[in-house]
Design a protein around this motif. Structure first.
Motif, short mmCIF file in Angstrom:
data_model
loop_
_atom_site.label_atom_id
_atom_site.label_comp_id
_atom_site.label_asym_id
_atom_site.label_seq_id
_atom_site.Cartn_x
_atom_site.Cartn_y
_atom_site.Cartn_z
N ALA B 62 25.07 1.28 -70.26
CA ALA B 62 25.08 2.59 -70.68
C ALA B 62 25.50 3.60 -69.41
O ALA B 62 26.32 4.35 -69.47
CB ALA B 62 23.98 3.15 -71.48
N TRP B 63 24.65 3.32 -68.47
CA TRP B 63 25.00 3.90 -67.14
C TRP B 63 26.45 3.71 -66.54
O TRP B 63 27.01 4.64 -66.26
CB TRP B 63 24.07 3.80 -66.03
CG TRP B 63 22.91 4.65 -66.30
CD1 TRP B 63 21.73 4.50 -66.39
CD2 TRP B 63 22.89 6.07 -65.58
NE1 TRP B 63 20.93 5.91 -66.30
CE2 TRP B 63 21.80 6.45 -65.93
CE3 TRP B 63 24.10 6.80 -65.15
CZ2 TRP B 63 21.48 8.07 -65.57
CZ3 TRP B 63 23.96 8.06 -64.93
CH2 TRP B 63 22.57 8.69 -65.02
N ARG B 64 27.03 2.40 -66.56
CA ARG B 64 28.03 1.89 -66.30
C ARG B 64 29.20 2.61 -66.90
O ARG B 64 30.17 3.11 -66.24
CB ARG B 64 28.14 0.48 -66.10
CG ARG B 64 29.85 -0.11 -65.96
CD ARG B 64 29.88 -1.60 -66.39
NE ARG B 64 28.96 -2.34 -65.38
CZ ARG B 64 29.29 -2.84 -64.00
NH1 ARG B 64 30.59 -2.81 -63.83
NH2 ARG B 64 28.53 -3.37 -63.44
N THR B 65 29.07 2.59 -68.20
CA THR B 65 30.11 3.22 -69.23
C THR B 65 30.07 4.59 -68.96
O THR B 65 31.31 5.12 -68.70
CB THR B 65 29.83 2.96 -70.56
OG1 THR B 65 29.69 1.55 -70.73
CG2 THR B 65 30.92 3.60 -71.56
N PHE B 66 29.07 5.31 -68.84
CA PHE B 66 29.01 6.87 -68.67
C PHE B 66 29.83 7.15 -67.24
O PHE B 66 30.58 7.89 -67.09
CB PHE B 66 27.51 7.02 -68.68
CG PHE B 66 27.47 8.86 -68.28
CD1 PHE B 66 27.74 9.60 -69.36
CD2 PHE B 66 27.13 9.19 -67.17
CE1 PHE B 66 27.54 11.02 -68.97
CE2 PHE B 66 26.68 10.61 -66.74
CZ PHE B 66 26.99 11.45 -67.82
N VAL B 67 29.29 6.45 -66.20
CA VAL B 67 30.19 6.76 -64.89
C VAL B 67 31.45 6.58 -64.90
O VAL B 67 32.48 7.25 -64.36
CB VAL B 67 29.22 5.94 -63.67
CG1 VAL B 67 29.96 5.86 -62.28
CG2 VAL B 67 27.85 6.51 -63.56
N GLN B 68 31.88 5.39 -65.55
CA GLN B 68 33.46 5.02 -65.50
C GLN B 68 34.19 6.00 -66.30
O GLN B 68 34.93 6.49 -65.82
CB GLN B 68 33.64 3.60 -66.20
CG GLN B 68 33.77 2.66 -65.06
CD GLN B 68 33.32 1.29 -65.82
OE1 GLN B 68 33.00 1.20 -67.00
NE2 GLN B 68 33.94 0.10 -65.02
N GLU B 69 33.42 6.35 -67.40
CA GLU B 69 34.20 7.38 -68.54
C GLU B 69 34.33 8.74 -67.94
O GLU B 69 35.42 9.47 -67.98
CB GLU B 69 33.72 7.39 -69.77
CG GLU B 69 33.93 6.50 -70.75
CD GLU B 69 33.17 6.39 -72.03
OE1 GLU B 69 32.34 7.37 -72.10
OE2 GLU B 69 33.37 5.55 -72.99
#
Lengths: 99, 130
Positions: B62-69
């Motif tokens: 979830a953190w990875r996706t948030f930072v990427q997006e």
């Protein structure tokens, strides 16, 4: 300088809440998150201490953490969501997290 | 307003999820996040080898996706990461380790990045504990 203090640990297992209250001055705010909302357990010692705080030290609690633990916000505490949490950090000059 | 966020607790700690919910609300409220700094046990959030149970929130993902997006600056403390076995390819090669578990969007860097973020932001919000 008005500070918003963030607590996240249960007052029944950790002394950060007690330390925080010693530093809490006029105009400072206190936001209870996570297990720290157990301080609002009715008829408990932490509840009595918080309910006796002067009105110039506003108290807040994260609504989802209250709901998750089946605790209702008493009238001296304002339950807030995350959008209000963000705005609350901007109402005070600084934010201090008790880790 | 500009926010800097710092995380201190491991992935399974409620405060690591709370930090993500705060970050989402900050962006939704029209604010800027200048940097998210992962310190102490929170560096495990950046490991690509963490496996979450199927019925649990996969917070590292979830953190990875948030930072990427949102194209955020996600900085992982290098000293905290190395001692916990969180290495990128460069560090794995430097220390002769067989593999690595940290890739983009995460960046390994020093504590100075937290200091800089704190100076640049209007508020530094730290998340740790329970």
């Amino acid at each position: 300088m008005a500070t918003l203090h963030l607590l996240s640990r249960s007052p029944f297992v950790d002394l950060s809440g007690a330390s925080c209250l010693r530093l809490l001055g006029a105009g400072d705010g206190l936001l209870l998150t996570g297990d720290a909302v157990y301080a609002l357990q009715a008829d408990s010692r932490p509840f009595a201490v918080l309910s006796a705080l002067p009105a110039d030290r506003p108290l807040f609690a994260l609504a989802e953490d209250l709901e998750a633990r089946g605790i209702a916000a008493p009238d001296f505490v304002q339950a807030i969501d995350y959008a209000e949490f963000v705005e609350l950090t901007l109402r005070f000059e600084r934010v201090n997290s008790w880790l | 307003m500009k926010f800097a966020l710092a995380l201190f607790a491991p992935p399974h700690a409620p405060s690591s999820r709370r930090a993500l919910r705060f970050a989402e609300a900050a962006l939704a409220g029209g604010h800027e996040i200048v940097r998210v700094f992962f310190y102490q046990d929170s560096v495990q959030l950046a490991s690509s080898l963490t496996v979450s149970a199927q019925d649990e929130l996969d917070l590292p993902a979830a953190w990875r996706t948030f930072v990427q997006e949102h194209r955020l600056d996600g900085v992982v403390c290098i000293a905290a990461a190395l001692r916990r076995g969180v290495l990128n390819g460069e560090e794995a090669q430097r220390y002769g380790r067989a593999g690595h578990n940290l890739d983009a969007p995460w960046e390994l860097s020093g504590l100075g990045q937290l200091h800089e973020a704190a100076q640049e932001a209007d508020r530094l919000i730290c998340f740790g504990g329970d």
